[in-house]
Design a protein around this motif. Structure first.
Motif, PDB file in Angstrom:
ATOM      1  N   SER A 143       5.346   4.006  -2.959  1.00  0.00           N
ATOM      2  CA  SER A 143       5.603   2.653  -3.206  1.00  0.00           C
ATOM      3  C   SER A 143       5.748   1.765  -1.816  1.00  0.00           C
ATOM      4  CB  SER A 143       6.432   2.242  -4.084  1.00  0.00           C
ATOM      5  OG  SER A 143       5.917   2.639  -5.446  1.00  0.00           O
TER       6      SER A 143
ATOM      7  N   ILE B 240       4.531  -1.032  -6.529  1.00  0.00           N
ATOM      8  CA  ILE B 240       3.134  -1.494  -5.886  1.00  0.00           C
ATOM      9  C   ILE B 240       2.951  -0.598  -4.706  1.00  0.00           C
ATOM     10  CG2 ILE B 240       2.117  -3.187  -4.753  1.00  0.00           C
ATOM     11  CD1 ILE B 240       3.498  -5.161  -6.274  1.00  0.00           C
ATOM     12  N   LYS B 241       1.726  -0.152  -4.673  1.00  0.00           N
ATOM     13  CA  LYS B 241       1.491   1.007  -3.446  1.00  0.00           C
ATOM     14  C   LYS B 241       0.809   0.307  -2.320  1.00  0.00           C
ATOM     15  CE  LYS B 241       0.604   5.272  -6.267  1.00  0.00           C
ATOM     16  NZ  LYS B 241       0.622   4.554  -7.506  1.00  0.00           N
ATOM     17  N   GLU B 242       0.866   0.824  -1.390  1.00  0.00           N
ATOM     18  CA  GLU B 242       0.510   0.138   0.142  1.00  0.00           C
ATOM     19  C   GLU B 242      -1.272   0.025  -0.181  1.00  0.00           C
ATOM     20  OE1 GLU B 242       1.462   2.427   3.407  1.00  0.00           O
ATOM     21  OE2 GLU B 242       0.263   1.311   4.796  1.00  0.00           O
ATOM     22  N   GLY B 243      -1.880  -1.129   0.187  1.00  0.00           N
ATOM     23  CA  GLY B 243      -2.849  -1.552   0.100  1.00  0.00           C
ATOM     24  C   GLY B 243      -3.634  -1.894  -1.436  1.00  0.00           C
ATOM     25  N   GLU B 244      -2.389  -2.125  -2.296  1.00  0.00           N
ATOM     26  CA  GLU B 244      -2.687  -2.541  -3.528  1.00  0.00           C
ATOM     27  C   GLU B 244      -3.026  -4.297  -3.415  1.00  0.00           C
ATOM     28  OE1 GLU B 244      -1.916  -1.057  -7.627  1.00  0.00           O
ATOM     29  OE2 GLU B 244       0.052  -0.478  -6.628  1.00  0.00           O
TER      30      GLU B 244
ATOM     31  N   LYS C 281       3.056  -5.934   6.876  1.00  0.00           N
ATOM     32  CA  LYS C 281       2.488  -5.156   5.923  1.00  0.00           C
ATOM     33  C   LYS C 281       2.326  -5.655   4.458  1.00  0.00           C
ATOM     34  CE  LYS C 281       5.276  -1.401   7.822  1.00  0.00           C
ATOM     35  NZ  LYS C 281       6.106  -2.083   8.440  1.00  0.00           N
ATOM     36  N   VAL C 282       2.988  -6.492   4.189  1.00  0.00           N
ATOM     37  CA  VAL C 282       2.916  -7.204   2.904  1.00  0.00           C
ATOM     38  C   VAL C 282       2.662  -8.953   2.973  1.00  0.00           C
ATOM     39  CG1 VAL C 282       4.225  -7.481   0.559  1.00  0.00           C
ATOM     40  CG2 VAL C 282       4.740  -5.537   1.826  1.00  0.00           C
TER      41      VAL C 282
ATOM     42  N   VAL D  85      -6.765  -6.879   2.528  1.00  0.00           N
ATOM     43  CA  VAL D  85      -6.586  -5.751   1.714  1.00  0.00           C
ATOM     44  C   VAL D  85      -7.613  -4.538   2.164  1.00  0.00           C
ATOM     45  CG1 VAL D  85      -6.810  -4.864  -0.608  1.00  0.00           C
ATOM     46  CG2 VAL D  85      -5.848  -7.054  -0.391  1.00  0.00           C
TER      47      VAL D  85
ATOM     48  N   THR E  10      -3.678  -4.199   4.321  1.00  0.00           N
ATOM     49  CA  THR E  10      -2.445  -4.901   3.875  1.00  0.00           C
ATOM     50  C   THR E  10      -2.232  -5.146   2.241  1.00  0.00           C
ATOM     51  OG1 THR E  10      -3.039  -6.558   5.357  1.00  0.00           O
ATOM     52  CG2 THR E  10      -1.362  -7.544   3.976  1.00  0.00           C
ATOM     53  N   THR E  11      -1.005  -5.038   1.722  1.00  0.00           N
ATOM     54  CA  THR E  11      -0.731  -5.041   0.562  1.00  0.00           C
ATOM     55  C   THR E  11      -0.517  -6.622   0.236  1.00  0.00           C
ATOM     56  OG1 THR E  11       0.626  -3.024   0.660  1.00  0.00           O
ATOM     57  CG2 THR E  11       0.990  -4.431  -1.206  1.00  0.00           C
TER      58      THR E  11
END
Ligand SMILES: Nc1ncnc2c1ncn2[C@@H]1O[C@H](COP(=O)(O)OP(=O)(O)OP(=O)(O)O)[C@@H](O)[C@H]1O
Ligand SMILES: [Mg+2]
Length: 244
Positions: A11, A39-43, A172-173, A199, A203-204
C-alpha cells in the motif's frame, strides 16, 4: 508480512481504524468512525458520498493537513501520526501534491512563481527551478501565461496552474478535493485526461468528486456514508436492489 508498523507492504496509502472527532460548541462531533483503507501504488481512486459525510476530512488525513483522533495513517512509507506539524509539512512538500476546488494559487505571485513554490522544500537548485516550472507549464498547456498573475487568467487556467504546482516535486501521490468542481465541462475533461496520464506513469491519485460521470470513469470508487466507507457488498446489494 509486516514491517513492524503494521503497514501493508503493497500500500502507498494505508488508513487503519481512523477516527476523527471534532470539538464543537455543541459537543464532540464524530466525523470519521473507524475508516480502514488500503490504496496500492498506481491506483486511481474516486471518493464519493453525500455532502457532510466526511470526504474532505478523510482526504485531509491522507495529506496530513489534519490528523486523526485515533488510528494510524501511513502514506508513501511514512507514519504520519508520529510526525510533528513541521515534519508533516516538509514530508508533504516532497511526497504529496494537493489540488483543491478553489485553486489556492498565491495572488501576489505570478503563475510560474506559484509553480516554483514547492521546490523550496526539496532543495531543487535555484537555477533548475525555472526550467522545471516551465516544463510543467508546457505539460498543462500554459506556457504563455507563465508571467501573468492568477487574477489575469481564467478559472480553468488557474486550475491547470494549480496542478502544475502540485506536480512540481514529482509527488508519488496526488490528492484532489473536488479538483474539477469549479471547472466547465471541457476544462474538467482536460484535467481528467491529465490525471489518467499521470496514473499511467505510476502516480497514485485519490480524488473526491461529486461528478457521477467522472467517478464512473475512475477504476475504483470508494463511497463515504456518515463517516464510514461503505463495503463493496453494501454497494453491490444496493445495485442489485436497483437503488442509486
Ligand atoms: N474543522 C472542523 N471543525 C468542526 N467540524 C468540522 C470541521 N471540519 C468538518 N467538520 C464537520 O465534519 C463533517 C464532515 O465534513 P467534511 O468537510 O469532511 O464533509 P464532505 O463530505 O467533504 O462534504 P462536502 O461534500 O460538502 O465537501 C461535517 O458535519 C462538517 O461540518
Ligand atoms: Mg468536502
Amino acid at each position: 508480512m509486516s514491517n513492524g508498523n503494521n503497514e501493508q507492504p503493497n500500500s502507498v496509502i494505508s488508513l487503519q481504524s481512523v477516527e476523527k472527532i471534532y470539538k464543537t460548541k455543541a459537543g464532540p462531533l464524530r466525523v470519521l468512525k473507524g475508516v480502514d483503507l488500503e490504496i496500492k501504488e498506481g491506483e486511481f481512486v474516486a471518493i464519493v458520498g453525500p455532502s457532510g459525510s466526511g470526504k474532505s476530512t478523510l482526504i485531509n488525513m491522507i495529506t496530513g493537513i489534519d490528523r486523526p483522533t485515533s488510528g494510524e495513517v501511513f502514506v508513501a512509507g511514512q507514519r504520519l501520526t508520529k510526525l510533528s506539524e513541521n515534519q508533516v509539512a516538509k514530508w508533504r512538500g516532497r511526497n504529496v501534491g494537493v489540488v483543491f476546488q478553489f485553486f489556492q494559487l498565491l495572488p501576489t505571485l505570478t503563475v510560474i512563481e506559484n509553480v516554483m513554490m514547492p521546490m523550496h522544500y526539496t532543495g531543487t537548485f535555484q537555477g533548475q527551478r525555472k526550467e522545471r516550472a516551465m516544463e510543467l507549464l508546457e505539460m498543462v498547456d500554459l506556457p504563455d501565461v507563465a508571467h501573468k498573475y492568477p487574477s489575469q487568467i481564467s478559472g480553468g487556467q488557474q486550475q491547470r496552474a494549480a496542478i502544475a504546482r502540485a506536480l512540481a516535486n514529482n509527488p508519488k501521490v496526488l490528492v484532489g478535493d473536488e479538483p474539477t468542481g469549479n471547472l466547465d465541462v471541457v476544462s474538467a475533461g482536460l484535467m481528467f485526461a491529465m490525471f489518467e496520464d499521470l496514473v499511467k506513469q505510476g502516480t497514485t491519485i485519490v480524488m473526491v468528486t461529486h461528478d457521477r460521470d467522472l467517478a464512473g470513469q475512475i477504476p475504483r470508487v470508494e463511497e463515504v456514508r456518515d463517516g464510514q466507507l461503505m463495503s463493496q457488498e453494501a454497494i453491490d446489494q444496493r445495485l442489485v436492489a436497483g437503488r442509486q
